[in-house]
Design an enzyme around this catalytic site. Structure first.
Site, mmCIF file in Angstrom:
data_model
loop_
_atom_site.group_PDB
_atom_site.id
_atom_site.type_symbol
_atom_site.label_atom_id
_atom_site.label_comp_id
_atom_site.label_asym_id
_atom_site.label_seq_id
_atom_site.Cartn_x
_atom_site.Cartn_y
_atom_site.Cartn_z
ATOM 1 N N SER A 130 0.044 5.531 -1.848
ATOM 2 C CA SER A 130 -0.800 6.636 -1.388
ATOM 3 C C SER A 130 -0.823 6.686 0.134
ATOM 4 O O SER A 130 -0.378 5.750 0.810
ATOM 5 C CB SER A 130 -2.237 6.488 -1.921
ATOM 6 O OG SER A 130 -2.827 5.294 -1.441
ATOM 7 N N GLY A 131 -1.340 7.785 0.679
ATOM 8 C CA GLY A 131 -1.563 7.912 2.111
ATOM 9 C C GLY A 131 -0.316 7.757 2.964
ATOM 10 O O GLY A 131 0.768 8.261 2.646
ATOM 11 N N ILE A 132 -0.473 7.028 4.072
ATOM 12 C CA ILE A 132 0.634 6.800 4.999
ATOM 13 C C ILE A 132 1.777 6.076 4.300
ATOM 14 O O ILE A 132 2.952 6.353 4.548
ATOM 15 C CB ILE A 132 0.154 5.995 6.219
ATOM 16 C CG1 ILE A 132 -0.848 6.807 7.039
ATOM 17 C CG2 ILE A 132 1.324 5.581 7.108
ATOM 18 C CD1 ILE A 132 -1.503 6.026 8.161
ATOM 19 N N GLY A 167 0.821 -1.203 0.000
ATOM 20 C CA GLY A 167 0.000 0.000 0.000
ATOM 21 C C GLY A 167 0.852 1.248 0.000
ATOM 22 O O GLY A 167 0.531 2.248 0.643
ATOM 23 N N GLY A 168 1.944 1.214 -0.748
ATOM 24 C CA GLY A 168 2.927 2.292 -0.701
ATOM 25 C C GLY A 168 2.720 3.407 -1.706
ATOM 26 O O GLY A 168 3.557 4.302 -1.799
ATOM 27 N N TYR A 200 -14.013 -3.169 9.530
ATOM 28 C CA TYR A 200 -12.712 -2.501 9.481
ATOM 29 C C TYR A 200 -12.105 -2.480 10.883
ATOM 30 O O TYR A 200 -10.925 -2.819 11.067
ATOM 31 C CB TYR A 200 -12.855 -1.084 8.939
ATOM 32 C CG TYR A 200 -11.558 -0.330 8.856
ATOM 33 C CD1 TYR A 200 -10.741 -0.451 7.738
ATOM 34 C CD2 TYR A 200 -11.128 0.485 9.898
ATOM 35 C CE1 TYR A 200 -9.530 0.235 7.662
ATOM 36 C CE2 TYR A 200 -9.930 1.163 9.831
ATOM 37 C CZ TYR A 200 -9.131 1.038 8.714
ATOM 38 O OH TYR A 200 -7.924 1.704 8.647
#
Length: 255
Positions: free
Chosen positions: A15-17, A12-13, A153
């Site tokens: 976007s976001g954190i 998950g690299g 979640y």
């Protein structure tokens, strides 16, 4: 733990954190590999950050992960696995029949929890073979108390937190030097939270605190409002639940 010179894989690299972690890890002298499902997002990252290696991969897909592992071996392996991939789905009223609920719940658990286990199992022997290695798992303040608009979640993050704590102990029992860090952020300004009218922490601030925790070997890293809500939940769980789930905001979305 020293990050300079480390080879880091971030799920998950793009976007976001995850993307902010890429930038700050690079600034510290780390070598970064990212993976994600969206090729366009991956390409956008490597276009700007040319030193980053991007590999398309879905952590739900066992065959994808096997191919990812082969490519990582070819690239020389990794020292740090950062499990950051995460998904969320639309709010549902659990008191009403909705055929989409099970589909959404399965999706969240498969990515947020089971995907973390799949990829960690795959890279464990590689990490154990390195001189200094680590696993970083992004969970959430919701792992302590649920957001009623995001029940699965929240459950997936609770599962990830229990898994992270257990993994740390298991590795200690076998005298492994692999360190296990857990990042517990509050609401963060990402694609996942777009549209929410809430106070949120920036990815930049989250990752700064993450890195500070890693450098001092602080294995449980609660950042921003997650620190306060964690403390309130320990002392006054009902109050903490109400702060997180104000009726005037959640009721209209569940009707």
């Amino acid at each position: 733990m020293e990050l300079k010179g480390k080879r880091i894989l971030i799920t998950g690299g793009a976007s976001g954190i995850g993307l902010e972690s890429v930038k700050q890890f690079l600034a510290l002298g780390a070598h970064v590999i990212i993976c994600g499902r969206n090729q366009d997002k991956l390409d956008a990252v490597t276009k700007v950050l040319t030193q980053v290696t991007a590999i398309k991969c879905d952590v739900q897909d066992e065959n994808n992960l096997k191919e990812l592992y082969k490519e990582i071996v070819w690239l020389g392996g990794i020292d740090v696995l950062y499990n950051n991939a995460g998904v969320g789905t639309r709010p549902l009223n659990l008191g009403m029949k909705d055929s989409q609920h099970f589909v959404d719940a399965s999706y969240e658990m498969n990515v947020n929890y089971l995907g973390m286990i799949r990829i960690t199992d795959l890279f464990m022997d590689m990490l154990k073979s390195r001189k200094e290695a680590a696993i970083i798992n992004t969970t959430s303040v919701l792992s302590y108390l649920p957001a009623v608009l995001a029940p699965t979640y929240s459950a997936s993050k609770a599962a990830a937190r229990f898994y992270t704590e257990s993994l740390r102990v298991h590795l200690g029992v076998i005298n492994s030097t692999v360190k296990v860090f857990e990042l517990l952020p509050p609401l963060v300004e990402t694609d996942l939270t777009a549209g929410l009218e809430e106070k949120m922490m920036t990815p930049e601030a989250v990752v700064k605190e993450l890195i500070a925790g890693i450098k001092r070997d602080q294995y449980t890293i609660r950042v921003g409002g997650a620190k306060l809500l964690y403390t309130i939940n320990r002392l006054l769980p009902g109050t903490a639940f109400g702060i997180l789930n104000p009726k005037k905001k959640i009721t209209p979305l569940l009707v």
